[in-house]
Write an enzyme that holds these catalytic residues in place. Sequence first.
Site, PDB file in Angstrom:
ATOM      1  N   LYS A  73      -5.423  -0.996   4.796  1.00  0.00           N
ATOM      2  CA  LYS A  73      -4.796  -2.329   4.737  1.00  0.00           C
ATOM      3  C   LYS A  73      -4.296  -2.828   6.089  1.00  0.00           C
ATOM      4  CE  LYS A  73      -3.361  -2.504  -0.098  1.00  0.00           C
ATOM      5  NZ  LYS A  73      -2.247  -2.737  -1.028  1.00  0.00           N
ATOM      6  N   ASP A 109      -0.652  -9.194  -2.421  1.00  0.00           N
ATOM      7  CA  ASP A 109       0.219  -8.219  -3.113  1.00  0.00           C
ATOM      8  C   ASP A 109       1.603  -8.802  -3.393  1.00  0.00           C
ATOM      9  OD1 ASP A 109      -1.523  -6.074  -3.437  1.00  0.00           O
ATOM     10  OD2 ASP A 109      -1.058  -5.214  -1.473  1.00  0.00           O
TER      11      ASP A 109
HETATM   12  P1  NAP Z   1       2.911   4.233   1.980  1.00  0.00           P
HETATM   13  O1  NAP Z   1       2.694   3.141   2.967  1.00  0.00           O
HETATM   14  O2  NAP Z   1       2.350   5.578   2.250  1.00  0.00           O
HETATM   15  O3  NAP Z   1       4.525   4.360   1.804  1.00  0.00           O
HETATM   16  C1  NAP Z   1       5.056   5.352   0.962  1.00  0.00           C
HETATM   17  C2  NAP Z   1       6.552   5.120   0.766  1.00  0.00           C
HETATM   18  O4  NAP Z   1       7.023   6.121  -0.156  1.00  0.00           O
HETATM   19  C3  NAP Z   1       7.388   5.277   2.044  1.00  0.00           C
HETATM   20  O5  NAP Z   1       8.511   4.436   1.990  1.00  0.00           O
HETATM   21  C4  NAP Z   1       7.810   6.757   1.967  1.00  0.00           C
HETATM   22  O6  NAP Z   1       8.984   7.062   2.670  1.00  0.00           O
HETATM   23  C5  NAP Z   1       8.072   6.876   0.479  1.00  0.00           C
HETATM   24  N1  NAP Z   1       8.011   8.250   0.021  1.00  0.00           N
HETATM   25  C6  NAP Z   1       6.902   9.018  -0.104  1.00  0.00           C
HETATM   26  N2  NAP Z   1       7.253  10.254  -0.520  1.00  0.00           N
HETATM   27  C7  NAP Z   1       8.619  10.248  -0.657  1.00  0.00           C
HETATM   28  C8  NAP Z   1       9.581  11.231  -1.027  1.00  0.00           C
HETATM   29  N3  NAP Z   1       9.196  12.454  -1.391  1.00  0.00           N
HETATM   30  N4  NAP Z   1      10.873  10.869  -1.062  1.00  0.00           N
HETATM   31  C9  NAP Z   1      11.266   9.614  -0.739  1.00  0.00           C
HETATM   32  N5  NAP Z   1      10.407   8.643  -0.350  1.00  0.00           N
HETATM   33  C10 NAP Z   1       9.100   8.972  -0.306  1.00  0.00           C
HETATM   34  O7  NAP Z   1       2.373   3.837   0.536  1.00  0.00           O
HETATM   35  P2  NAP Z   1       2.321   2.360  -0.087  1.00  0.00           P
HETATM   36  O8  NAP Z   1       1.038   1.725   0.248  1.00  0.00           O
HETATM   37  O9  NAP Z   1       3.595   1.678   0.285  1.00  0.00           O
HETATM   38  O10 NAP Z   1       2.287   2.669  -1.670  1.00  0.00           O
HETATM   39  C11 NAP Z   1       3.441   3.146  -2.339  1.00  0.00           C
HETATM   40  C12 NAP Z   1       3.227   3.079  -3.846  1.00  0.00           C
HETATM   41  O11 NAP Z   1       3.082   1.725  -4.280  1.00  0.00           O
HETATM   42  C13 NAP Z   1       1.978   3.818  -4.329  1.00  0.00           C
HETATM   43  O12 NAP Z   1       2.319   4.527  -5.500  1.00  0.00           O
HETATM   44  C14 NAP Z   1       1.009   2.710  -4.653  1.00  0.00           C
HETATM   45  O13 NAP Z   1       0.093   3.072  -5.683  1.00  0.00           O
HETATM   46  C15 NAP Z   1       1.966   1.625  -5.141  1.00  0.00           C
HETATM   47  N6  NAP Z   1       1.381   0.284  -5.011  1.00  0.00           N
HETATM   48  C16 NAP Z   1       1.159  -0.423  -6.155  1.00  0.00           C
HETATM   49  C17 NAP Z   1       0.612  -1.683  -6.082  1.00  0.00           C
HETATM   50  C18 NAP Z   1       0.381  -2.469  -7.337  1.00  0.00           C
HETATM   51  O14 NAP Z   1      -0.403  -3.433  -7.319  1.00  0.00           O
HETATM   52  N7  NAP Z   1       1.037  -2.122  -8.438  1.00  0.00           N
HETATM   53  C19 NAP Z   1       0.281  -2.243  -4.832  1.00  0.00           C
HETATM   54  C20 NAP Z   1       0.538  -1.498  -3.672  1.00  0.00           C
HETATM   55  C21 NAP Z   1       1.079  -0.228  -3.790  1.00  0.00           C
HETATM   56  P3  NAP Z   1       8.901   7.463   4.260  1.00  0.00           P
HETATM   57  O15 NAP Z   1       8.731   6.174   5.013  1.00  0.00           O
HETATM   58  O16 NAP Z   1      10.188   8.130   4.527  1.00  0.00           O
HETATM   59  O17 NAP Z   1       7.708   8.359   4.397  1.00  0.00           O
END
Ligand code: NAP
Length: 285
Positions: A73, A109
């Site tokens: 992305k 999004d």
């Molecule tokens: P990302 O960029 O990798 O960010 C992950 C986030 O989760 C960061 O804030 C990270 O914190 C946090 N995190 C991960 N493991 C953690 C832990 N053990 N404890 C606390 N915080 C933790 O991923 P993303 O693209 O934002 O996606 C995140 C989620 O949103 C996914 O499950 C994805 O499927 C979902 N999503 C859904 C939609 C939808 O249409 N429904 C759209 C987009 C995303 P740090 O910064 O500290 O690593």
Amino acid sequence: MLSRINGTTELFGIIGHPVKHSLSPQMHNACINALKLNSVFIPFDVKPEKLGDAITGIRALNIKGVNVTIPHKSAVIAYLDRLDQSAVLAGAVNVIKNENGFLTGYNSDGDGLLKSLHDDLSFVADGSKIVMLGAGGAASGALPALCRAGASELLIVNRSVEKAEQLSAFMMQHYPETAIKAVSYNEDITSCLAGADLLLNTTSLGMNAESFDCIDLALLPKNGVVYDMIYAPPITPLLAEASRLGLRHANGLGMLAAQGELAFKIWNGIMPPPALMKSAISENN
Ligand code: NAP
């Protein structure tokens, strides 16, 4: 659908890695079929080192539009000709439109989230106080939309607090009317939770049954709502707790469908049949 493929069929798709679990082909092909369009939507598994080649291929093969998902992305921005304002502020692209080889990147999004909050929880961001967990890609897409929709206070809680601080500093330059603050899970956020209209999980925590030890949903007001962007599993521990406490709650399936509907409109100029994308993916989720 296959019987309609001929010399004028238009091609759409999604690029990601991995992409085999993507629900976008189901959503889009259901709408293509319902509207009897001469097009098809297929998944493309594109490894990070092949992203540039894939974008060259979109131009060469005249693929009309693609969705972009993890992990491309942000990286894809470098290969595009223009960014819509939605993508500039999110720092990420989830929709590309191809007009005769000229590629424009959009981010649907954030607006997809707003639509799902409204449709699934009757939640309106205008004037609201929001506690948002996470500062990754999903949070970056959500923030500008929530600010634009008039959120009055936004607390970003993230494990790596410096990422939350960067995000909050960037957003405050563009939306000074929203009070944005960044903290880590170690800080006391009791009063913020007690005044929050929305607790929004944008992290991946909960995909494998993990729960947030430091977030006490019982502190939320009785009319507070809980939204978890995760949709697989459909009920995360956070949502199970919200349900136990009698708080209105929803998972991210509605957001997924809504961002797809907006992508469909960007490519085809028309909205797909209402609710069809969501029903196409709800059967198995
Ligand atoms: P990302 O960029 O990798 O960010 C992950 C986030 O989760 C960061 O804030 C990270 O914190 C946090 N995190 C991960 N493991 C953690 C832990 N053990 N404890 C606390 N915080 C933790 O991923 P993303 O693209 O934002 O996606 C995140 C989620 O949103 C996914 O499950 C994805 O499927 C979902 N999503 C859904 C939609 C939808 O249409 N429904 C759209 C987009 C995303 P740090 O910064 O500290 O690593």
